[in-house]
Write a protein that holds these residues in place. Sequence first.
Motif, short mmCIF file in Angstrom:
data_model
loop_
_atom_site.label_atom_id
_atom_site.label_comp_id
_atom_site.label_asym_id
_atom_site.label_seq_id
_atom_site.Cartn_x
_atom_site.Cartn_y
_atom_site.Cartn_z
N ILE A 197 0.87 -1.20 0.00
CA ILE A 197 0.00 0.00 0.00
C ILE A 197 0.89 1.24 0.00
O ILE A 197 1.53 1.55 1.01
CB ILE A 197 -0.90 0.03 1.27
N ASP A 198 0.98 1.93 -1.12
CA ASP A 198 1.77 3.17 -1.16
C ASP A 198 1.16 4.15 -0.17
O ASP A 198 -0.05 4.34 -0.14
CB ASP A 198 1.74 3.78 -2.57
N TYR A 199 2.01 4.76 0.65
CA TYR A 199 1.43 5.61 1.70
C TYR A 199 1.28 7.07 1.29
O TYR A 199 2.01 7.58 0.45
CB TYR A 199 2.20 5.49 3.01
N ASP A 200 0.30 7.70 1.93
CA ASP A 200 0.00 9.09 1.70
C ASP A 200 0.58 9.87 2.89
O ASP A 200 0.17 9.65 4.04
CB ASP A 200 -1.53 9.24 1.62
N LEU A 201 1.54 10.74 2.63
CA LEU A 201 2.24 11.43 3.73
C LEU A 201 1.27 12.23 4.60
O LEU A 201 1.40 12.25 5.83
CB LEU A 201 3.33 12.35 3.15
N LYS A 202 0.27 12.85 3.96
CA LYS A 202 -0.65 13.71 4.72
C LYS A 202 -1.39 12.92 5.80
O LYS A 202 -1.60 13.41 6.90
CB LYS A 202 -1.67 14.36 3.77
N CYS A 221 5.63 1.49 12.24
CA CYS A 221 6.35 0.29 11.82
C CYS A 221 6.29 0.26 10.29
O CYS A 221 5.21 0.22 9.70
CB CYS A 221 5.68 -0.94 12.43
N ILE A 222 7.44 0.30 9.64
CA ILE A 222 7.46 0.37 8.17
C ILE A 222 8.30 -0.76 7.58
O ILE A 222 9.43 -1.00 8.02
CB ILE A 222 7.97 1.77 7.69
N GLY A 223 7.74 -1.47 6.61
CA GLY A 223 8.47 -2.53 5.90
C GLY A 223 9.44 -1.90 4.91
O GLY A 223 9.13 -0.87 4.30
N GLU A 224 10.59 -2.54 4.72
CA GLU A 224 11.65 -1.95 3.89
C GLU A 224 11.26 -1.73 2.42
O GLU A 224 11.89 -0.95 1.73
CB GLU A 224 12.91 -2.81 3.95
N GLY A 225 10.19 -2.39 1.97
CA GLY A 225 9.77 -2.23 0.57
C GLY A 225 8.66 -1.21 0.41
O GLY A 225 8.14 -1.03 -0.69
N ALA A 226 8.33 -0.50 1.51
CA ALA A 226 7.22 0.47 1.43
C ALA A 226 7.69 1.75 0.75
O ALA A 226 8.88 2.08 0.77
CB ALA A 226 6.71 0.79 2.83
N LYS A 227 6.77 2.48 0.15
CA LYS A 227 7.14 3.76 -0.45
C LYS A 227 5.96 4.71 -0.44
O LYS A 227 4.80 4.29 -0.40
CB LYS A 227 7.70 3.58 -1.86
N GLU A 228 6.31 6.00 -0.51
CA GLU A 228 5.28 7.03 -0.57
C GLU A 228 4.64 7.02 -1.95
O GLU A 228 5.32 6.76 -2.96
CB GLU A 228 5.94 8.40 -0.29
N SER A 229 3.39 7.30 -1.98
CA SER A 229 2.67 7.37 -3.24
C SER A 229 3.38 8.33 -4.20
O SER A 229 3.74 9.44 -3.82
CB SER A 229 1.27 7.87 -2.91
N GLY A 230 3.62 7.89 -5.41
CA GLY A 230 4.26 8.74 -6.41
C GLY A 230 5.78 8.75 -6.35
O GLY A 230 6.44 9.34 -7.20
#
Length: 351
Positions: A197-202, A221-230
């Motif tokens: 799930i790409d995360y939304d910073l806001k 808690c963040i998995g190493e493959g996570a990324k911000e949307s865009g």
Amino acid sequence: MRVGVLTGGGDCPGLNAVIRAVTKSLINHGQCEVLGIADGFEGLMGAQPRVKSLSWDEVSGILHIGGTILGTSNSANPLRDAATLEQVGRNVQQLGLDVVVAIGGDGTMSLAHGLAQVGLQCVGVPKTIDNDIASCERSFGFDTAVATVTESLRRIESTAMSHHRVMIVETMGRHAGWLALESGIAGAADIILLPEIDYDLKSIIKVCKDREERQRYTIICIGEGAKESGQSLTVRERIEHSPDPVRLGGVGHVLRERLQPHLKSEVRTTVLGHVQRGGDPTPYDRVLATQFGHHAAQLVLSGQLGHMVTLQYGRIGSVAIADVANTQRTVPLDSPLLSMARDIGICLGEV
Ligand code: F6P
């Protein structure tokens, strides 16, 4: 029968339990000779193969010990070129190996599948703390890693409360969020960010600000493959010719830099790293690994070569390695764990 055993890819708790179970089962019921291959497929790649005979005594007393007595490699690639492949074929013939039990993750399964072309028959045993192997709902090593991350989150929480900080904890897991998700739930994380799930910073800023006013600390808690949307994936390094060419890591620092300017509280990051892979297996992983090793021996003895041990709907079984090679099991977006997390107020970084 002469059976080779190797451990490939990143190590994980429970490998020794598999080596022990497969060796004892083969010696006991099959009157097989078992050879331990050093450092994964690397032990078969040189002019002199690196193997040692595994006796009953040799594999006794290792059930509870983390790591692997055989050594492993996650960069050795016997398929890298024709010369290496031929050398492996010669070594297999010279050693008189009828089958190799390859204990590893999806990279190892892909290699095992590819080596059939030089006549090497394999039986696969899935291992990984990432829990991302297809047809295997629980790989051994995962339970131990979840316990380690959960314990770490508890420790981080007490210092986060004292200093009124936002604490980001980065877990391993590659492109699958299982480790971050289950540890985050068990460790009472407020925000869990997954590769799926790409995360939304806001949304993350909003949760942290709300908590600044009330609880005055936040655990992410963040998995190493996570990324911000865009944004693109954070890659730590690339390793040429490796079956697993991309090494991840660093997303916790990336998130800290994005988040800090928006918050009053100090934001800090802890990258848990290899503590997640080390240590002795939990009782659950010891039992699962022993079942997997025993079942692998049954596959060898019944001639079901080219198969990998599986766990589906709580039952041990097997599947053709060809069907799982080059595939990964990520967290499905309709997973009940995700909806439960949302329902109890955990932020998954969604808009
Ligand atoms: O696949 C297991 C794993 O621990 C991943 O979670 C992680 O991305 C990778 O291995 C790390 O590998 P290395 O030890 O080579 O850095």
